[in-house]
Write a protein that holds these residues in place. Structure first.
Motif, short mmCIF file in Angstrom:
data_model
loop_
_atom_site.label_atom_id
_atom_site.label_comp_id
_atom_site.label_asym_id
_atom_site.label_seq_id
_atom_site.Cartn_x
_atom_site.Cartn_y
_atom_site.Cartn_z
N LEU A 143 0.81 -1.22 0.00
CA LEU A 143 0.00 0.00 0.00
C LEU A 143 0.84 1.28 0.00
O LEU A 143 0.31 2.36 0.24
N THR A 144 2.12 1.18 -0.27
CA THR A 144 2.99 2.36 -0.31
C THR A 144 3.34 2.71 -1.76
O THR A 144 3.15 1.91 -2.67
N ARG A 145 3.86 3.91 -1.94
CA ARG A 145 4.37 4.29 -3.26
C ARG A 145 5.69 3.57 -3.51
O ARG A 145 6.57 3.54 -2.65
N PHE A 146 5.83 3.00 -4.70
CA PHE A 146 7.06 2.29 -5.06
C PHE A 146 7.19 2.26 -6.57
O PHE A 146 6.21 2.05 -7.29
N ILE A 147 8.42 2.45 -7.05
CA ILE A 147 8.68 2.28 -8.48
C ILE A 147 10.12 1.85 -8.68
O ILE A 147 11.04 2.34 -8.01
N ASP A 148 10.31 0.91 -9.57
CA ASP A 148 11.62 0.48 -10.02
C ASP A 148 11.97 1.33 -11.24
O ASP A 148 11.33 1.22 -12.29
N VAL A 149 12.96 2.21 -11.09
CA VAL A 149 13.31 3.13 -12.17
C VAL A 149 14.29 2.41 -13.10
O VAL A 149 15.48 2.74 -13.17
N GLY A 150 13.77 1.43 -13.82
CA GLY A 150 14.62 0.58 -14.66
C GLY A 150 14.86 1.12 -16.05
O GLY A 150 15.85 0.78 -16.68
N LYS A 151 13.93 1.93 -16.54
CA LYS A 151 14.02 2.45 -17.90
C LYS A 151 13.73 3.95 -17.89
O LYS A 151 13.13 4.46 -16.94
N PRO A 152 14.14 4.68 -18.95
CA PRO A 152 13.84 6.12 -18.99
C PRO A 152 12.36 6.43 -18.79
O PRO A 152 12.02 7.42 -18.13
N ALA A 153 11.48 5.61 -19.34
CA ALA A 153 10.05 5.84 -19.14
C ALA A 153 9.66 5.74 -17.67
O ALA A 153 8.77 6.45 -17.20
N SER A 154 10.35 4.88 -16.93
CA SER A 154 10.08 4.75 -15.50
C SER A 154 10.49 6.00 -14.75
O SER A 154 9.87 6.36 -13.74
N ALA A 155 11.55 6.67 -15.22
CA ALA A 155 11.97 7.93 -14.57
C ALA A 155 10.88 8.98 -14.72
O ALA A 155 10.62 9.75 -13.79
N SER A 156 10.25 9.03 -15.89
CA SER A 156 9.15 9.97 -16.09
C SER A 156 7.98 9.64 -15.18
O SER A 156 7.36 10.53 -14.60
N ALA A 157 7.68 8.34 -15.06
CA ALA A 157 6.59 7.93 -14.17
C ALA A 157 6.93 8.24 -12.71
O ALA A 157 6.06 8.66 -11.93
N ALA A 158 8.20 8.06 -12.35
CA ALA A 158 8.63 8.36 -10.98
C ALA A 158 8.49 9.84 -10.67
O ALA A 158 8.13 10.23 -9.56
N ALA A 159 8.78 10.68 -11.67
CA ALA A 159 8.67 12.13 -11.47
C ALA A 159 7.24 12.53 -11.13
O ALA A 159 7.00 13.42 -10.31
N ILE A 160 6.27 11.85 -11.74
CA ILE A 160 4.86 12.11 -11.44
C ILE A 160 4.49 11.54 -10.08
O ILE A 160 3.86 12.20 -9.25
N LEU A 161 4.91 10.31 -9.82
CA LEU A 161 4.55 9.61 -8.58
C LEU A 161 5.08 10.34 -7.35
O LEU A 161 4.42 10.40 -6.31
N PHE A 162 6.28 10.94 -7.49
CA PHE A 162 6.90 11.58 -6.33
C PHE A 162 6.94 13.11 -6.49
O PHE A 162 7.76 13.78 -5.85
N SER A 163 6.05 13.66 -7.28
CA SER A 163 6.04 15.11 -7.51
C SER A 163 5.77 15.90 -6.24
O SER A 163 6.28 17.00 -6.05
N GLU A 164 4.97 15.35 -5.32
CA GLU A 164 4.63 16.07 -4.10
C GLU A 164 5.78 16.10 -3.10
O GLU A 164 5.72 16.79 -2.08
N ASP A 165 6.88 15.37 -3.40
CA ASP A 165 8.03 15.34 -2.50
C ASP A 165 9.04 16.42 -2.82
O ASP A 165 10.12 16.45 -2.24
N LEU A 166 8.71 17.32 -3.74
CA LEU A 166 9.65 18.38 -4.11
C LEU A 166 9.80 19.39 -2.98
O LEU A 166 8.86 19.65 -2.25
#
Length: 252
Positions: free
Chosen positions: A229-252
């Motif tokens: 139930l937590t936020r998690f992402i494996d930043v394995g590919k460039p597309a994952s980095a883009s998804a991570a930027a959205i997922l963790f946008s509130e942590d800026l």
């Protein structure tokens, strides 16, 4: 009573990052940027939230860039030690064994540099101290191609690749009729490890930590810890980095 704590960690940052091209043609994956921070900075600061400010970081691919970034930023507030694998990359298990000198005094956290999460690491550490296995592995109920297999006590019994059909069962449940069928869980690349495990690692050179766990699960307890139930992402590919930027946008 003060809850048990951990103050040391290892971040695995030596990989070639072949899935992260073209960035990794000229840079280490550890320095790939998500919302203005490198993956390495994200995870050093993540560990700091739980009082962990002593880290060992293994390096291989563009190792000098990683070392230079750490020096330029004073380790982003943490004390750091470099485990140098420039001559030969040792994979996750071999890299851990090489860094034993830094980690063998007390339980520690091990994590991949390319995972981002807001998982409660403190709760995982508390669970580890409660049950005292050789290792506790963060897992979630998510789709992937390769799974760890756990019994009803959340103890590791095997591994499965659902794409190839390959399966390794190290502790058959058929011999324990009171145990429910095995359940597959996706590994998140975050571990809490008792240093006693080092004495049981028989492999040498270059090897995977997954193989170590499967070796040890026959006779020792390796536990899972669910953080679905937590936020998690494996930043394995460039597309994952883009998804991570959205997922963790509130942590800026």
């Amino acid at each position: 009573m003060t809850p048990p704590s951990i103050n040391r960690a290892m971040i695995l940052a030596a990989g070639l990052g072949t899935r992260f091209k073209p960035w990794t043609d000229h840079h280490p994956k550890a320095l790939a940027v998500v919302n203005g921070r490198s993956l390495l900075q994200w995870n050093i600061e993540y560990l700091q939230q739980y009082g962990i400010r002593d880290v060992v970081i293994n390096v291989h691919h563009f190792a000098d860039q990683v070392i230079d970034a750490l020096r330029a930023n004073d380790g982003w507030g943490s004390r750091y030690t470099i485990s140098d694998e420039r001559h030969v990359v040792l994979e996750t298990g071999g890299g851990l064994k090489k860094a034993r000198f830094f980690l063998e005094d007390a339980p520690f956290v091990l994590m991949n540099v390319d995972v981002l999460t807001d998982m409660d690491l403190g709760a995982m550490i508390a669970d580890h101290f409660q049950h005292r296995p050789l290792a506790t592995l963060a897992v979630t109920d998510r789709p992937t191609s390769r799974y760890f297999l756990f019994d009803g006590q959340f103890e590791l019994c095997g591994w499965r690749n659902v794409d190839t059909g390959e399966e390794r069962i190290t502790r058959p449940v058929e011999a324990r009729p009171d145990v429910a069928p095995l359940v597959q869980w996706a590994f998140s690349g975050i571990h809490v490890i008792d240093p006693a495990m080092f004495d049981h690692i028989g492999r040498e050179g270059k090897f995977s930590i997954i193989d170590v766990y499967l070796d040890l699960a026959r006779l020792h307890i390796i536990r899972g810890w669910d953080h679905t139930l937590t936020r998690f992402i494996d930043v394995g590919k460039p597309a994952s980095a883009s998804a991570a930027a959205i997922l963790f946008s509130e942590d800026l």
